[in-house]
Design a protein around this motif. Structure first.
Motif, PDB file in Angstrom:
ATOM      1  N   UNK A 153       0.834  -1.194   0.000  1.00  9.75           N
ATOM      2  CA  UNK A 153       0.000   0.000   0.000  1.00  9.75           C
ATOM      3  C   UNK A 153       0.871   1.246   0.000  1.00  9.75           C
ATOM      4  N   UNK A 154       0.257   2.376  -0.070  1.00  9.08           N
ATOM      5  CA  UNK A 154       0.945   3.658  -0.155  1.00  9.08           C
ATOM      6  C   UNK A 154      -0.105   4.701   0.166  1.00  9.08           C
ATOM      7  N   UNK A 155       0.192   5.621   1.046  1.00  7.53           N
ATOM      8  CA  UNK A 155      -0.804   6.633   1.403  1.00  7.53           C
ATOM      9  C   UNK A 155      -0.312   8.016   1.032  1.00  7.53           C
ATOM     10  N   UNK A 164       1.639  10.474   3.335  1.00  8.91           N
ATOM     11  CA  UNK A 164       1.137  10.526   4.715  1.00  8.91           C
ATOM     12  C   UNK A 164       2.083   9.700   5.570  1.00  8.91           C
ATOM     13  N   UNK A 165       2.777  10.346   6.473  1.00  9.16           N
ATOM     14  CA  UNK A 165       3.813   9.707   7.274  1.00  9.16           C
ATOM     15  C   UNK A 165       3.241   9.340   8.639  1.00  9.16           C
ATOM     16  N   UNK A 166       3.555   8.135   9.109  1.00 10.85           N
ATOM     17  CA  UNK A 166       3.144   7.756  10.466  1.00 10.85           C
ATOM     18  C   UNK A 166       1.685   7.387  10.593  1.00 10.85           C
ATOM     19  N   UNK A 209      -5.349   7.527  -1.627  1.00  7.56           N
ATOM     20  CA  UNK A 209      -5.154   8.969  -1.803  1.00  7.56           C
ATOM     21  C   UNK A 209      -6.230   9.634  -0.971  1.00  7.56           C
ATOM     22  N   UNK A 210      -5.856  10.471  -0.014  1.00 11.51           N
ATOM     23  CA  UNK A 210      -6.911  11.019   0.846  1.00 11.51           C
ATOM     24  C   UNK A 210      -6.697  12.457   1.238  1.00 11.51           C
ATOM     25  N   UNK A 211      -7.789  13.184   1.321  1.00 11.32           N
ATOM     26  CA  UNK A 211      -7.855  14.471   1.998  1.00 11.32           C
ATOM     27  C   UNK A 211      -8.813  14.251   3.170  1.00 11.32           C
TER      28      UNK A 211
END
Lengths: 293, 293, 293, 293
Positions: free
Chosen positions: B182-184, B193-195, B281-283
């Motif tokens: 995965x990857x955010x 998005x870290x952490x 992918x998020x806001x």
């Protein structure tokens, strides 16, 4: 049984009070004060006048008024010793069917709350899920007395605004309803997804309660809002879309089992009178959602 | 204990058979036949030669060979009367800890299957979740004998390919592993998005079993694949991302409760040796996912 | 000057012909034939009867009818020797202001077309951009005579359907209009993007012609459709959104220069009577679009 | 011709200066000062020492040093009276092929700048497009003298860092390169889009200059970064993807003309040493992009 604003404006004070006085439980002086301010040009103004009558009272009388409210999920409710309006409102969120354990929990919270603030916990239950009532209860227990007194009065405003909106018809109705809607677009075909099953769940703790099911129409929408004509209860929700069935019925291969089958969209509602549009754009291999309008 | 392909190519027939013969349960003739075809330039070729030895046999002997396989979740497994490899494989998918009810269900399916086909149900359990084994079982029961005989032999190929890949090292290893990653990306900030906490669940019936948890690193990925170094078990999964915590920690207001809190992505895996990249992918108000690469 | 369907149904044949006969250029027999089929319950039926009259004629007379049509962008148009309806239609797509070079090109295509088919090139220009007329011209030149004869008659149907829809009012109007709309959602804020400048361009060859500009309203839409109340001309378009200005006005940092400034969405329209909804979902670092509904 | 850091650490002062002294144009004292601080463990340290030597000088000498820089696009450049490094750098951004009008514009800006600040406009052209140089020029003209003096020295640091990175090899190279990459996913098929044509354009005013073209490989990426191994010139870009051809070659119907044909992604680069990943997720009816990683 509703009454028109025009009739209320014309009624004698006794009839005025008889028609809408019980919106403010056990406080006939509210209707009296409002009656004197007639005529009202909007229903919103009528309710504002009644709410203003409470706000205009000295602290002592406000406190006495708050104290008249029944315990939430409490003994009075169980024993039937509360007003009809209160009964209906508490039932709407399941507070009339608490388990022994839940009843005990509400009882403890009520006791702690009354011990700290001197009046019962008041909340406009129609604007909440059971989950968010509990969250509010615990959060508000941490308030100081001034903040909580103001919060309790504001909840009275919410409760009575709903009651007046249900009892009176006329111009300028107060905004008491929200709307939850969805829309499904099939980005593989470039068209609305027609005939897709959608289910709406409420999350309570770790459990899901199904609130409603629908099937998308020719425009990819549901014929009725998922929730409408009432406040949207604050809380957590999940929409589930039968995406796998949709593409299977179109004859699209997307793996066995298909990469996407039931697509859940989990979101929260924080504005009971707001419009939440939560659409789904999907192909057999991708999807997106957003708070729309 | 692994052996190198070079050593196998050099070994005398008895040592060759001792090293890898048990990959094909109770069928010493497979190793004998393969031994005669040495040398092999790749481990894939070695396994192909062994699988070819089974395929070259007359139907009668193939059938006898299939019949030697233990019942899945059956009495032999419970009583310990199966080979070590079979035991490990069945345990990996929870078949060693069936409830009485599940044991009875497998037992009934096994009986029906053997009554129809004359050999036990064989499946490469490492390529499946418990859910998909059950689905396969019921689907394959509907096969005709020819189709099912071919399917059973193919499952033997999958099972033994994994065993050979575990026992032998050398050039040209067979492709037996898949990868789930995965990857955010935080599209509000335009950065990874870290952490962010991520949890992977397997769906079995209506229940979720947590397989692993991770936290995204500086590039928005997990340090290790969510599943890797093995076949991806076919079945249904859910990834859960702590999106609400991420934006809260960045000080972003997104409602109370926030519109997005835990974001679930539900998807299925159908290719055990494939690469499934399932990014988010998020806001605070939108998200999307897709099968990536 | 429009006429009602009711009046047409009641009119004597001469008045009927006078009112709508010129929808079919220089073919008074079409109105005569349709007049005899009255009354019509919908305007769509009226037009269908007129189109049916053309279809019912022998090939010879259909050909004579097609031959009466003016050259597209040809000498007749330049010299003014065409009907008022034809003049307006050709002007709408810029065929009245061709450069010498373009005029020569149309002239050559017309000559080649007439030499091959024996009648002039007929196209419903209101359903096309200049670009797509040229594309159609070249593509149709490659047709065989049967296919092209049928295509020419179909174009006559499109042309006259628009004329009838403009001349007659009543129940069951034919569907002659499409709609192009947009909607901008700010996924950074979770709200419609209000006050964002949008411009619509038509692509002609390598050049862009600006057709319209608008500013998004409180719901993130434009007050009017970008194109509406007429057929959508087939062709290539580009929407340009001033995304950079929007986020700058909200005080969002997104690089200098900002990652996204003018966002172009390029798409084609192939269904003149369709609804094209082309929304933009954008954060300062991401955007998406789709054909919506 | 490059030199190793190890050799530089060992060289006598004259050879040291001969090897890298011209990184700081016409300022031999910079190499002298840096020479005395040897040995350096990283190339970054070497450059920092040289930059530090400039920063340590009195204002008077710094000013004299800045004054030695050639006009950007000025007469010296045209006449060839500038160093080889300057010539190459100015050519890289097209400053050696200015039109008479552009030459005049640069000339006027140079004059205004020198009149205000007393030294020529210095900018690390390799970190800019022609457009952003012009934008910088006009913006920096508005600076006060202190801010502009600091900016000019910082640009010297950028210029010389690139020169040192090109002349010296060794541990700890300074970060002077950025990377622009893309990736195309076909969300209709759930796979990378293979063999899709991609073109990268730079925007200069209203015109587009094509910088490079590529075709996506088996993973949907380009074999080489679109820009790499150098600073990414700040400015505006457009990626154009041949999405229509891709779906046509897959036999997918998406209208005629297809809804999506050439998909443009327009974005800006503000961090020359950054990584810009600008992917495209597309179906025939939808697409999205974002700044990825």
């Amino acid at each position: 049984m509703t009454v028109t604003l025009a009739d209320l404006n014309r009624a004698n004070p006794a009839d005025f009070a008889a028609a809408i006085g019980d919106a403010f439980e056990l406080a006939p002086w509210v209707a009296e004060a409002a009656s004197a301010k007639r005529p009202f040009s909007t229903v919103t103004d009528l309710h504002a006048a009644m709410a203003g009558a409470v706000r205009a009272e000295p602290r002592e009388r406000q406190l006495a008024y708050l104290r008249q409210h029944p315990d939430l999920g409490g003994k009075a409710a169980r024993a039937g010793a509360i007003t009809e309006d209160s009964k209906r409102e508490q039932a709407s969120v399941g507070l009339d069917t608490l388990s022994e354990e839940e009843f005990a929990r509400f009882h403890r919270l009520n006791d702690a709350y009354k011990a700290k603030f001197g009046f019962p916990f008041i909340v406009c239950v129609r604007r909440h899920t059971r989950d968010s009532i509990l969250a509010q209860f615990e959060r508000r227990l941490a308030n100081d007395i001034e903040a909580e007194f103001a919060t309790a009065l504001q909840e009275v405003v919410y409760i009575t605004r709903l009651r007046i909106a249900a009892k009176v018809t006329g111009d300028g109705m107060p905004q008491v309803s929200g709307r939850l809607s969805t829309h499904v677009l099939d980005t593989h075909a470039g068209r609305p997804a027609v005939g897709m099953a959608v289910a709406l769940y409420e999350l309570a703790g770790e459990r899901y309660y199904r609130l409603t099911t629908a099937v998308t129409n020719g425009d990819g929408r549901t014929d009725q809002p998922l929730i409408g004509g009432r406040p949207l209860p604050m809380g957590r929700y999940e929409l589930r879309f039968s995406v796998g069935d949709h593409f299977r019925s179109r004859g699209i291969e997307a793996g066995d089992p298909p990469f996407l089958d039931i697509v859940p969209l989990r979101f929260s509602i924080a504005e009971p009178e707001g419009h939440y549009h939560v659409p789904l754009l999907c192909s057999p291999w991708s999807y997106s959602t957003y708070r729309g309008s």
